[in-house]
Design a protein around this motif. Structure first.
Motif, PDB file in Angstrom:
ATOM      1  N   LEU A 156       0.828  -1.206   0.000  1.00 52.77           N
ATOM      2  CA  LEU A 156       0.000   0.000   0.000  1.00 52.77           C
ATOM      3  C   LEU A 156       0.862   1.255   0.000  1.00 52.77           C
ATOM      4  O   LEU A 156       0.570   2.219  -0.711  1.00 52.77           O
ATOM      5  CB  LEU A 156      -0.929   0.000   1.213  1.00 52.77           C
ATOM      6  N   ASN A 157       1.930   1.253   0.797  1.00 46.33           N
ATOM      7  CA  ASN A 157       2.782   2.439   0.900  1.00 46.33           C
ATOM      8  C   ASN A 157       3.617   2.666  -0.355  1.00 46.33           C
ATOM      9  O   ASN A 157       3.900   3.815  -0.713  1.00 46.33           O
ATOM     10  CB  ASN A 157       3.708   2.315   2.112  1.00 46.33           C
ATOM     11  N   GLY A 158       4.010   1.592  -1.031  1.00 44.16           N
ATOM     12  CA  GLY A 158       4.918   1.739  -2.164  1.00 44.16           C
ATOM     13  C   GLY A 158       4.266   1.756  -3.521  1.00 44.16           C
ATOM     14  O   GLY A 158       4.826   2.291  -4.482  1.00 44.16           O
ATOM     15  N   TYR A 159       3.074   1.177  -3.627  1.00 44.88           N
ATOM     16  CA  TYR A 159       2.484   1.013  -4.957  1.00 44.88           C
ATOM     17  C   TYR A 159       1.042   1.502  -5.052  1.00 44.88           C
ATOM     18  O   TYR A 159       0.414   1.377  -6.100  1.00 44.88           O
ATOM     19  CB  TYR A 159       2.537  -0.467  -5.364  1.00 44.88           C
TER      20      TYR A 159
ATOM     21  N   ASN B 215      -2.136   4.516  -4.121  1.00 44.90           N
ATOM     22  CA  ASN B 215      -2.396   5.940  -3.896  1.00 44.90           C
ATOM     23  C   ASN B 215      -3.090   6.193  -2.563  1.00 44.90           C
ATOM     24  O   ASN B 215      -3.350   7.338  -2.209  1.00 44.90           O
ATOM     25  CB  ASN B 215      -3.308   6.479  -5.016  1.00 44.90           C
ATOM     26  N   ALA B 216      -3.397   5.136  -1.808  1.00 44.02           N
ATOM     27  CA  ALA B 216      -4.222   5.270  -0.608  1.00 44.02           C
ATOM     28  C   ALA B 216      -3.372   5.263   0.656  1.00 44.02           C
ATOM     29  O   ALA B 216      -2.272   4.710   0.698  1.00 44.02           O
ATOM     30  CB  ALA B 216      -5.243   4.149  -0.535  1.00 44.02           C
ATOM     31  N   ASN B 217      -3.909   5.886   1.686  1.00 44.61           N
ATOM     32  CA  ASN B 217      -3.299   5.871   3.014  1.00 44.61           C
ATOM     33  C   ASN B 217      -4.279   5.182   3.959  1.00 44.61           C
ATOM     34  O   ASN B 217      -5.193   5.802   4.488  1.00 44.61           O
ATOM     35  CB  ASN B 217      -2.995   7.298   3.485  1.00 44.61           C
TER      36      ASN B 217
ATOM     37  N   VAL C  78      -9.763  -4.031   2.161  1.00 43.39           N
ATOM     38  CA  VAL C  78      -8.974  -3.190   1.272  1.00 43.39           C
ATOM     39  C   VAL C  78      -9.091  -3.769  -0.137  1.00 43.39           C
ATOM     40  O   VAL C  78      -8.768  -4.941  -0.366  1.00 43.39           O
ATOM     41  CB  VAL C  78      -7.496  -3.130   1.703  1.00 43.39           C
ATOM     42  N   VAL C  79      -9.601  -2.971  -1.063  1.00 43.64           N
ATOM     43  CA  VAL C  79      -9.794  -3.393  -2.451  1.00 43.64           C
ATOM     44  C   VAL C  79      -8.875  -2.543  -3.322  1.00 43.64           C
ATOM     45  O   VAL C  79      -8.967  -1.311  -3.316  1.00 43.64           O
ATOM     46  CB  VAL C  79     -11.252  -3.221  -2.905  1.00 43.64           C
ATOM     47  N   SER C  80      -7.993  -3.201  -4.087  1.00 42.23           N
ATOM     48  CA  SER C  80      -7.019  -2.486  -4.915  1.00 42.23           C
ATOM     49  C   SER C  80      -7.181  -2.888  -6.377  1.00 42.23           C
ATOM     50  O   SER C  80      -7.276  -4.076  -6.703  1.00 42.23           O
ATOM     51  CB  SER C  80      -5.589  -2.784  -4.456  1.00 42.23           C
TER      52      SER C  80
ATOM     53  N   TRP D 110      -1.496   1.462  -7.998  1.00 39.85           N
ATOM     54  CA  TRP D 110      -2.782   0.814  -7.776  1.00 39.85           C
ATOM     55  C   TRP D 110      -3.724   1.808  -7.101  1.00 39.85           C
ATOM     56  O   TRP D 110      -3.293   2.666  -6.328  1.00 39.85           O
ATOM     57  CB  TRP D 110      -2.631  -0.407  -6.883  1.00 39.85           C
ATOM     58  N   TYR D 111      -5.027   1.678  -7.382  1.00 31.30           N
ATOM     59  CA  TYR D 111      -6.043   2.493  -6.731  1.00 31.30           C
ATOM     60  C   TYR D 111      -6.697   1.647  -5.630  1.00 31.30           C
ATOM     61  O   TYR D 111      -7.328   0.627  -5.920  1.00 31.30           O
ATOM     62  CB  TYR D 111      -7.094   2.955  -7.735  1.00 31.30           C
ATOM     63  N   SER D 112      -6.528   2.062  -4.391  1.00 31.22           N
ATOM     64  CA  SER D 112      -6.988   1.273  -3.255  1.00 31.22           C
ATOM     65  C   SER D 112      -8.119   1.976  -2.518  1.00 31.22           C
ATOM     66  O   SER D 112      -8.114   3.206  -2.367  1.00 31.22           O
ATOM     67  CB  SER D 112      -5.824   1.001  -2.295  1.00 31.22           C
TER      68      SER D 112
END
Length: 264
Positions: A85-88, A90-92, A128-130, A141-143
């Motif tokens: 999530l942190n590297g690939y 756009n979500a936090n 979490v859906v990516s 990726w859009y998460s």
């Protein structure tokens, strides 16, 4: 055939020693020992051009089978869900002991979907859906985060199952009461329907529809596993199957169908 070779073509296939090339077995075994949860909950998806993703509790692998190279960075060839999530992405999103990954590839849209769960209590449970922005998993990726207590009934989310058709991603989940087992604490099965164009396009808010209340003669249907079309995603309908898994004297099988996109 491209990736399998027999060491002796004159022998019967059942007696042959088959050597696998450019397959996950090789880079799983050749890399450092992996640390994962129990059960592994392993899942795998591969694209039209040989880009392979596989995941288990709680890491993700990316491998280009044509180029014979890893797709994620050298310092994290198999990133954890947090690192992914942190590297690939756009979500936090804050994760709390994430688990249960699921991967799918859409051959017509040439994109990947990765989902996993986080939290085991109504206060922190979620999904979490990516969605991959391109056919290359190393791109952004859009998460999105879906509540694990969507009905606000003091339950948390478990046992994800996914399938896709032309325009929707379907995710079925069991809602469980806290401080109970997954058997006795069952509340009901819910189904999230998500718009693929919205997810793959990176919309600020993912277009979704939540389905619940599936029952037969007053008894709620458990699991409702979506059935992926064997020839690939098609149409705007999705079938789900369920049974009565804890009834020792019943052989009923239930078939449920949802029609239309999220706006229908």
């Amino acid at each position: 055939r491209k990736y399998v070779e027999s060491n002796n073509s004159s022998r019967d296939a059942s007696d042959s020693i088959v050597q696998l090339r450019n397959f996950p077995v090789r880079f799983f075994l050749n890399d450092a020992p992996l640390q994962g949860g129990t059960p592994n909950d392993n899942t795998l998806a591969i694209s039209n051009d040989g880009k392979l993703l596989t995941s288990f509790n709680t890491q993700v692998w990316g491998y280009d089978m044509v180029a014979d190279t890893f797709m994620f960075r050298d310092n994290a060839k198999h990133p954890s869900f947090n690192q992914f999530l942190n590297g690939y992405s756009n979500a936090n999103i804050d994760l709390d002991f994430p688990f249960d990954p699921k991967l799918l590839y859409h051959p017509e849209l040439d994109r990947f979907v990765l989902i996993f769960l986080t939290g085991r209590d109504p206060s922190n449970s979620g999904v979490v859906v990516s969605f991959s922005s391109t056919n290359n998993p190393s791109d952004v990726w859009y998460s999105y985060f879906l509540s694990g207590n969507p009905l606000d009934d003091n339950t948390w989310t478990d046992y994800p199952q996914i399938a896709m058709n032309d325009h929707s991603l379907y995710l079925s989940l069991n809602q469980l009461y806290p401080d109970s087992s997954w058997i006795t604490g069952f509340s009901e099965t819910v189904i999230w329907q998500m718009d693929l164009e919205s997810g793959f396009g990176g919309d600020a808010a993912l277009e979704t529809k939540l389905w619940n209340g599936a029952n037969y003669q007053g008894s709620k249907l458990r699991y409702l596993r979506p059935v992926q079309n064997g020839m690939g995603p098609s149409g705007d309908e999705m079938y789900f199957v369920a049974n009565r898994p804890f009834d020792l004297e019943n052989d009923s099988v239930f078939l449920v169908k949802i029609e239309g996109d999220v706006n229908d």
